[in-house]
Enzyme design. Structure first.
Site, PDB file in Angstrom:
ATOM      1  N   ARG A  63       0.781  -1.217   0.119  1.00  5.57           N
ATOM      2  CA  ARG A  63      -0.139   0.051   0.088  1.00  5.57           C
ATOM      3  C   ARG A  63       1.046   1.199  -0.018  1.00  5.57           C
ATOM      4  NH1 ARG A  63      -3.320   2.405   4.599  1.00  5.57           N
ATOM      5  NH2 ARG A  63      -5.056   3.661   3.395  1.00  5.57           N
ATOM      6  N   HIS A  67       0.788   4.085  -2.822  1.00  6.03           N
ATOM      7  CA  HIS A  67       0.523   5.276  -2.784  1.00  6.03           C
ATOM      8  C   HIS A  67       1.546   6.321  -2.883  1.00  6.03           C
ATOM      9  CE1 HIS A  67      -3.294   4.837   0.102  1.00  6.03           C
ATOM     10  NE2 HIS A  67      -3.158   4.171  -0.663  1.00  6.03           N
ATOM     11  N   ASP A  68       2.860   6.141  -2.858  1.00  2.92           N
ATOM     12  CA  ASP A  68       3.893   6.819  -3.159  1.00  2.92           C
ATOM     13  C   ASP A  68       4.014   6.797  -4.732  1.00  2.92           C
ATOM     14  OD1 ASP A  68       6.448   8.026  -2.819  1.00  2.92           O
ATOM     15  OD2 ASP A  68       7.439   6.006  -3.596  1.00  2.92           O
ATOM     16  N   ASN A  95      -3.447   8.321   4.085  1.00  3.87           N
ATOM     17  CA  ASN A  95      -2.177   8.010   4.450  1.00  3.87           C
ATOM     18  C   ASN A  95      -2.115   7.568   6.089  1.00  3.87           C
ATOM     19  OD1 ASN A  95      -1.357   7.575   1.701  1.00  3.87           O
ATOM     20  ND2 ASN A  95      -0.088   9.353   1.793  1.00  3.87           N
ATOM     21  N   HIS A 192      -5.256  -6.151  -3.201  1.00  5.35           N
ATOM     22  CA  HIS A 192      -6.328  -6.369  -1.918  1.00  5.35           C
ATOM     23  C   HIS A 192      -6.207  -7.763  -1.527  1.00  5.35           C
ATOM     24  CE1 HIS A 192      -8.299  -2.398  -3.279  1.00  5.35           C
ATOM     25  NE2 HIS A 192      -7.347  -2.077  -2.547  1.00  5.35           N
TER      26      HIS A 192
END
Length: 320
Positions: A63, A67-68, A95, A192
């Site tokens: 994750r 997100h990065d 975050n 997921h």
């Protein structure tokens, strides 16, 4: 054409596809062969050690990397701490629940002891994610290296992250803006298969869904009932939530099987069944772990090759 050649072509294609504000630089499979030959094994050791104590590490790293990469490219901007008046990405609303930053810190410290100032935090995160997936029973792959670390990290930019409430057109737009296809969307959603979600990410589906239904009718009734018992309306339990699938520490294709049964958590998961193309891919990945793994690897290499950054940090939490 050999695998290395195909990867080289893919990386060059990506450099054309992703115009970035910082200088474009080529990634390479053998980037550290001369300058830090033990980098990968050192990072792998740090991930293994962390996983023996905490089974949630792989999901957390996956994750974190996602997100990065979706904000300013894969430049480790998500690792920077807030300084002065600047609130960094890691403190942005999506975050807040990111964790396991210490794994990257430990890997960086070990690599710095071997090769000071050589290996970027962005590369360490990309390599750690590959190791975490492989150590969870998933595939392994050769990671192109040579990313640079970014100097800018703004919490406000986390609004650009795709939300768990997104429908298929919002997801498609978010991914296509980053040069990622619908196949990449479906394959990367398979991440997921690992992890846990707090109630806030799926409560829209189990309470006040719309003016006609309290619960999203696409959720299997017994699954909806179990989610409502864990996440009651106006839930006050801070860490309440549910695992992303029934084998949440094993990287497999269970996520897709459950999705077809109406047992997915997010609106953005369910959205994958709302177009013919994405639904066909979900069915394909549900019926073949091998097909899923091949697609996941291809899409991970593509996503993790979105470049940004300008420097190699000495400490992953602060710019040089």
């Amino acid at each position: 054409m050999g695998a290395a050649n195909i990867l080289g072509v893919l990386v060059l294609t990506l450099l054309v596809m992703f115009p970035v504000s910082s200088p474009v630089y080529a990634l390479s499979l053998n980037y550290y062969d001369q300058t830090c030959p033990k980098a990968e094994s050192t990072i792998s050791d740090a991930v293994k050690k962390a996983m023996t104590n905490d089974k949630t590490v792989p999901a957390a790293l996956l994750r974190m990397h996602f997100h990065d990469c979706f904000i300013r490219g894969c430049d480790a901007s998500v690792l920077l701490k807030s300084v002065g008046k600047n609130t960094a990405e890691k403190d942005g609303p999506p975050n807040i629940s990111l964790h396991a930053f210490y794994v990257i810190d430990n890997a960086k410290k070990a690599v710095e002891a071997l090769c000071p100032g050589v290996v970027s935090c962005a590369d360490i995160l990309a390599l750690a994610v590959r190791d975490a997936v492989a150590l969870s029973g998933g595939p392994t792959w050769n990671v192109p290296k040579g990313r640079k670390d970014g100097r800018i990290s703004k919490a406000t930019e986390t609004r650009q992250l795709p939300a768990p409430t997104f429908n298929i057109s919002q997801l498609q737009q978010s991914f296509s803006q980053r040069g990622l296809s619908m196949e990449d969307l479906v394959a990367l959603s398979g991440g997921h298969t690992l992890g846990f979600s707090h109630c806030s990410s799926f409560e829209n589906r189990i309470h006040n869904f719309n003016s006609t239904h309290d619960v999203d009718p696409s959720i299997h009734p017994s699954f909806a009932a179990s989610l409502r018992s864990v996440c009651p309306f106006h839930n006050k339990v801070k860490n309440a939530g549910a695992t992303m699938d029934s084998s949440s520490t094993t990287f497999d294709n269970t996520y897709y099987k459950l999705l077809l049964q109406g047992r997915s958590l997010f609106s953005s998961d369910q959205a994958l069944l709302t177009t013919t193309k994405t639904k066909a891919l979900v069915s394909q990945f549900a019926s073949s772990k091998d097909e899923f793994e091949k697609a996941f690897v291809k899409s991970m290499i593509k996503m993790s090759s979105i470049t940004g950054g300008q420097e190699v940090r000495l400490d992953c939490r602060v710019v040089r």
